[in-house]
Design a protein around this motif. Sequence first.
Motif, PDB file in Angstrom:
ATOM      1  N   ASN A 156       0.806  -1.207   0.000  1.00 47.44           N
ATOM      2  CA  ASN A 156       0.000   0.000   0.000  1.00 47.44           C
ATOM      3  C   ASN A 156       0.848   1.271   0.000  1.00 47.44           C
TER       4      ASN A 156
ATOM      5  N   THR B 183       2.986   4.003  -4.831  1.00 48.09           N
ATOM      6  CA  THR B 183       2.077   4.719  -5.735  1.00 48.09           C
ATOM      7  C   THR B 183       2.660   4.838  -7.142  1.00 48.09           C
TER       8      THR B 183
ATOM      9  N   VAL C  64      -4.087  -5.685  -0.608  1.00 50.57           N
ATOM     10  CA  VAL C  64      -4.659  -4.344  -0.789  1.00 50.57           C
ATOM     11  C   VAL C  64      -4.416  -3.849  -2.200  1.00 50.57           C
ATOM     12  N   VAL C  65      -3.231  -4.069  -2.719  1.00 48.81           N
ATOM     13  CA  VAL C  65      -2.893  -3.621  -4.069  1.00 48.81           C
ATOM     14  C   VAL C  65      -3.699  -4.394  -5.108  1.00 48.81           C
TER      15      VAL C  65
ATOM     16  N   ALA D 283      -7.309  -3.284  -5.210  1.00 53.22           N
ATOM     17  CA  ALA D 283      -7.465  -1.998  -5.876  1.00 53.22           C
ATOM     18  C   ALA D 283      -7.310  -2.095  -7.387  1.00 53.22           C
TER      19      ALA D 283
END
Length: 416
Positions: A288, A291, A312-313, A316
């Motif tokens: 996470n 970016t 989490v990645v 998303a």
Amino acid sequence: MSRLRRDPRSERSRHRVEGAARPRFDLAAAPSGLHGRARRDPRAEFRLAQVPGTARLRLDRTQRVAALDLAPAARAPEPQAGPRLVAIPEPAFLVAAVPDAPGGRLTPHDRQLLGAARLLADAGGGAVLVLAGAPADELARAGADRVLALPVTGYDPEARAMALQAVLAGLDIRHVLLPESPEGGDLARRLAALTGEPLFAGAESLTARAVTRPAAGRRTEQRMVPPRLLTLAADAAAAHAGTLHEALEVAFAFPPLPPGAILSADDVPADPSRVPLAEADFVVSAGNGITDFASFHDLVEALHATPGASRVVCDAGLMPRAAQVGASGTVLEARCYFALGIAGAPQHLQGVARCEHVVAVNTDLHAAMIERAGLAVVADAQKVMPALLSLLAEKAADAETHDAGAGESEAEAVDA
């Protein structure tokens, strides 16, 4: 009992103040030989802590121990003793271990193999003979007493089997252990066919008196005395730890090996980006805290690694679901795992439990992944990635310059 018995009368007499009409005792005096800790005097500590020149009572507690000098003397750090060296000059027999040792280094399965060989050798005064080429210090820590490299290079299982047959015929070897792996299992079966020895394949537990393996779809268990030739499954024995062994080289005259059916064999490296995570050797994962995925993919390509990600990645949509690492994704068995911006949820830590080396980059010093890592960098992964890319580019440029210089030198030597 080993503890000394206290003598209250002698302790009382040591603290008695001489010359007084009534018996008086100085309890703050130096302690007796039986006790190394001084007795506190709260009244003296209170007086020393008072700050003079103030209308109200003020105490400075930081000066209490320093002024009384009651702090125990700092002990010099005791030198840590290294591992005990074990030497077996005249072993009763030899237990041969034939690890895979890809690239000249021992895998966790190989270390377990040497631990099992150590168990069999220690039961009767034997020594462990490692038939592989690896650094002597690494083999010594793994429990090897003797080392003998086979005169076979590259992939040639037929020649390796014939070399092992010659060693079994020329040395007093009681047991031969190989890993139950694609290469080790194939070599064990070739050796069994050449020597006529029965093979106990896929042992899942081993002691000095018995070896067992599952049978009939794991509904039954086969047990017998450890034979001469057997293969060991992964996690069937503990790796050797504690003592250091000699790892002495053994002189052995190998007979000339006849040419085999394999004329040449080359390892074709797979594309790391297409290797499944379960089979990857080096995995770089994004969490996470990432970016800039363009820099992440550039770093993965520069390191020749397989890309991974946290849940989490993947949730998303920034990485495919096949790249998810963890109990709900893929459980890794990689040699090295590089986590960038991953805090370390319990499910994610379960997925990297079998990794040999873990490197983590995170801004949180108390993150679970930082605690799990063998090498941790407490920094922002967004700044670490460009720095690594710059360093890798410099290394590549230096390597190209060196190669170009070497090529010009060879050309000048040819012209001369």
